[in-house]
Design a protein around this motif. Structure first.
Motif, PDB file in Angstrom:
ATOM      1  N   GLU A 318       4.765   6.945  -3.602  1.00 37.72           N
ATOM      2  CA  GLU A 318       5.249   7.102  -2.037  1.00 37.72           C
ATOM      3  C   GLU A 318       6.071   6.031  -1.313  1.00 37.72           C
ATOM      4  OE1 GLU A 318       2.191   6.698  -2.995  1.00 37.72           O
ATOM      5  OE2 GLU A 318       1.117   5.568  -1.854  1.00 37.72           O
ATOM      6  N   THR A 334       3.732   6.470   6.260  1.00 33.67           N
ATOM      7  CA  THR A 334       3.804   6.842   4.703  1.00 33.67           C
ATOM      8  C   THR A 334       4.710   7.961   4.718  1.00 33.67           C
ATOM      9  OG1 THR A 334       1.921   6.069   4.066  1.00 33.67           O
ATOM     10  CG2 THR A 334       2.882   7.580   2.621  1.00 33.67           C
ATOM     11  N   ALA A 336       7.744  10.152   2.028  1.00 34.67           N
ATOM     12  CA  ALA A 336       7.554  11.113   1.068  1.00 34.67           C
ATOM     13  C   ALA A 336       7.450  10.371  -0.267  1.00 34.67           C
ATOM     14  CB  ALA A 336       9.112  11.785   0.778  1.00 34.67           C
ATOM     15  N   SER A 337       6.730  11.221  -1.222  1.00 37.85           N
ATOM     16  CA  SER A 337       6.420  10.620  -2.537  1.00 37.85           C
ATOM     17  C   SER A 337       7.453  11.224  -3.689  1.00 37.85           C
ATOM     18  CB  SER A 337       5.226  11.224  -2.880  1.00 37.85           C
ATOM     19  OG  SER A 337       4.114  10.362  -2.337  1.00 37.85           O
TER      20      SER A 337
END
Length: 502
Positions: A318, A334, A336-337
Motif C-alpha cells: 500500500e 494510507t 491505494a494498494s
C-alpha cells in the motif's frame, strides 16, 4: 535498479549485466539500460560500456544525467561490458532536440578517483558534484579492507578531481556506511546521514561543522535502508530545511524486523533535535517521493528482511501518504494498494502528469520468471502507475491547462518570470513548485528537492491566469540542472514543464 525522469519526458532505466532481459541491442547482446516513454509504453534499448550495477548518479548542471561507479565485468555473460567500479557514464536528452532520443550512454574514458559500488551523489551550487562512499569490490563490508569510506569531487562537467578523501562519518559507521542520505542545505553545507548518525559537513573546508544526536530506532541506511526526504522549501519560513527519515531494520537477514518509526529534524536550527513519528507499519526499502501538492508518497519495500538477494519477505503493497503541514499524530494516511511485490532494486518517481511510475524488483541474482519455494519473488518487468489522491475521483478533469512558462532557462537569483494558464472555473488558489526529481535507486533519491515559489497575480474564480513568479534567491536552494515547474490549482497539478536552472 536505477531510474530518472529525463528532460524529454521519458524515463531512463539502468540495470546490471544479466543473462536475460526483454530487450536486445543490435549486436545481439542483452540491453542493460533503456529509455521508456510513459505516454506510449514504448521502450528502446540503450548501450553502455561498463557495468552500472549498484551505481550512484545525479543530473549535471547542463541537464545530462551521469551514472557513477558500479561493479566488475561478467565476461561469461557479456564480454562487451567492462569494469564499472570506477566508471562514469553520461546520457544527454533534451526537451527541444528529439534527435538525442534513443542515443546510447557516452563513456569517454574518464574515471572516478577510486572504486565505488553503492555511492551517493549530490550536486552543489556551483554545479560541482559531491560523491561519497562505496565499496572497493562489492564484498563483505564488515571487512574494512573492502570499503571506501571517502568522498571525491567532480567538476560541473562530471569529471573527477582525482582525490578520494576520508569522510569520518562514513569511517565511524562501517559497515552501515554505503548509500548515505545527503541533502544540500541553504547555507551551502551538506546534511549527511549514515546508519543512525548525522552531521553538517562544510564542503569548502572539508570539515564537520556540527554533529546531531543519533536518530532513535534501527539502522536506516544500506543494507537496512529506509528512506529520506528533504521536505518542501519555501520563503514562508525563510527556506529553512526540514529532513524526514523513515523505516529501516535491525540487521541484514530475512528474519530482521523493520522499523515503523520516522524522525524529522530541522538541521539548521540552533537546537535541532529529532521529532519522532511513526508510519502505519514497519517498512524497509521504502522510498519517499515529493508530490506537487506538498505531500510525500512512500512506496515499495517489505516489512521483514533487508536489502540483498533473497533476504526480504512480506512485501508492503500500500501507498503511505505523509502531509508535513499537519500536526504530529495526524500526518499519515494510507492510499491505494498494488498487487505486485516491489522489493530489492525497485524504484518510484514522479512523472510530468503528476502520477508516479513504479517499477522494478530484482530480488534474485539472475532473473527468474516463475516463483519457487526458494525464490518466491520473481524478477519483475511490469511498470505500474500510481495515481495520487489529487487526480482521483474526477479531479483530472479539473487540472489547470495550457501552461506557458515565459522562459525555459531560469536563474536561482531571485529573478521573476511569468506563467500563463487556464484555471478551472471557480479556482481559489494557485501554487507553483520547482521540482528536481533526481537519480533514483535503492530507496535513495539523489538530489531530490522541491521548492514552492512566491507568486503574484492570481485572481480568484478567473479562468485565464497570469502569475508573476519569483525564483529562489540562492543556488544553494536550487542548484543548477533540469527541473520541472508544476502549477497546482486548489491542489490539482497541471502537466509539468521542464526548465533549465542556472
Amino acid at each position: 535498479m536505477h531510474a530518472g525522469l529525463l528532460p524529454n519526458g521519458r524515463v531512463f532505466f539502468l540495470d546490471k549485466i544479466e543473462n536475460y532481459t526483454q530487450l536486445k541491442l543490435p549486436s545481439g547482446y542483452y540491453a542493460y539500460s533503456s529509455e521508456y516513454d510513459p505516454t506510449t509504453n514504448e521502450v528502446v534499448p540503450l548501450e553502455y560500456k561498463t557495468n552500472a550495477f549498484c551505481a550512484g548518479g545525479i543530473f549535471l548542471a547542463d541537464g545530462r544525467v551521469t551514472s557513477l561507479g558500479g561493479n566488475g565485468p561478467l565476461d561469461f555473460i557479456d564480454p562487451t561490458v567492462g569494469n564499472g567500479f570506477d566508471g562514469i557514464r553520461y546520457l544527454s536528452r533534451s526537451s527541444s532536440d528529439a534527435s538525442l532520443n534513443g542515443q546510447p550512454w557516452s563513456e569517454p574514458g574518464n574515471k572516478l578517483s577510486s572504486k565505488r559500488w553503492y555511492a551517493t551523489a549530490q550536486i552543489l551550487a556551483d554545479g560541482s558534484i559531491f560523491v561519497a562512499s562505496g565499496s572497493l569490490n562489492g564484498l563483505d563490508p564488515t571487512v574494512l579492507a573492502n570499503n571506501n569510506p571517502t568522498y571525491e569531487m567532480l567538476n560541473s562537467g562530471g569529471v573527477s578531481n582525482g582525490q578520494s578523501i576520508p569522510l569520518q562519518i562514513l569511517v565511524k559507521n562501517q559497515p552501515y556506511y554505503m548509500y548515505p542520505f545527503v541533502h544540500l542545505l541553504g547555507d551551502g553545507s551538506l546534511y549527511i546521514f549514515v546508519s543512525k548518525s548525522s552531521e553538517l559537513f562544510d564542503i569548502q573546508s572539508g570539515t564537520t561543522k556540527r554533529v546531531y544526536p543519533d536518530l532513535p530506532g534501527d539502522y536506516r541506511t544500506y543494507p537496512n535502508t529506509g528512506g529520506s526526504v528533504l521536505l518542501p522549501l519555501s520563503s514562508a519560513n525563510n527556506w529553512a530545511p526540514s529532513v524526514i527519515i523513515c523505516g529501516g531494520g535491525a540487521y541484514q537477514d530475512i528474519t530482521s524486523p523493520t522499523d515503523p518509526s520516522c524522525g524529522r529534524i530541522d538541521p539548521l536550527d540552533a537546537d535541532a533535535s529529532w521529532e519522532m513519528d511513526s508510519m502505519p507499519e514497519g517498512r524497509g526499502m521504502v522510498e519517499g517521493t515529493l508530490l506537487p501538492d506538498g505531500t510525500v508518497i512512500w512506496l515499495n519495500g517489505a516489512n521483514r528482511g533487508a536489502q540483498g538477494f533473497g533476504i526480504a519477505k512480506d512485501p508492503t503493497l500500500e501507498a503511505l501518504i505523509y502531509d508535513p503541514s499537519q500536526p504530529l499524530g495526524k500526518r499519515w494516511t494510507t492510499g491505494a494498494s498494488s498487487t505486485i511485490a516491489r522489493l530489492y532494486h525497485s524504484v518510484a518517481l514522479l512523472l510530468l502528469d503528476g502520477t508516479l511510475l513504479v517499477t522494478g524488483s530484482n530480488p534474485v541474482e539472475q532473473p527468474i520468471l516463475i516463483p519457487t519455494p526458494q525464490d518466491p519473488f520473481v524478477t519483475e518487468f511490469r511498470v505500474e502507475i500510481y495515481t495520487p489522491p489529487y487526480l482521483q475521483g474526477g479531479n483530472a478533469n479539473k487540472r489547470p491547462t495550457n501552461v506557458q512558462v515565459s522562459s525555459k532557462t531560469l536563474a536561482a537569483n531571485g529573478e521573476t518570470f511569468t506563467i500563463r494558464f487556464d484555471a478551472p472555473a471557480g479556482a481559489q488558489q494557485a501554487k507553483v513548485a520547482l521540482y528536481y526529481g533526481g537519480f533514483v535507486t535503492h530507496s535513495v533519491h539523489m538530489g531530490h528537492r522541491m521548492l514552492f515559489l512566491d507568486n503574484a497575480g492570481f485572481t480568484v474564480g478567473q479562468t485565464a491566469q497570469e502569475l508573476t513568479v519569483t525564483m529562489p534567491p540562492s543556488k544553494n536552494l536550487a542548484p543548477p540542472g533540469p527541473y520541472v515547474v508544476y502549477v497546482t490549482v486548489d491542489g490539482i497539478p497541471a502537466i509539468g514543464q521542464f526548465v533549465q536552472v542556472s
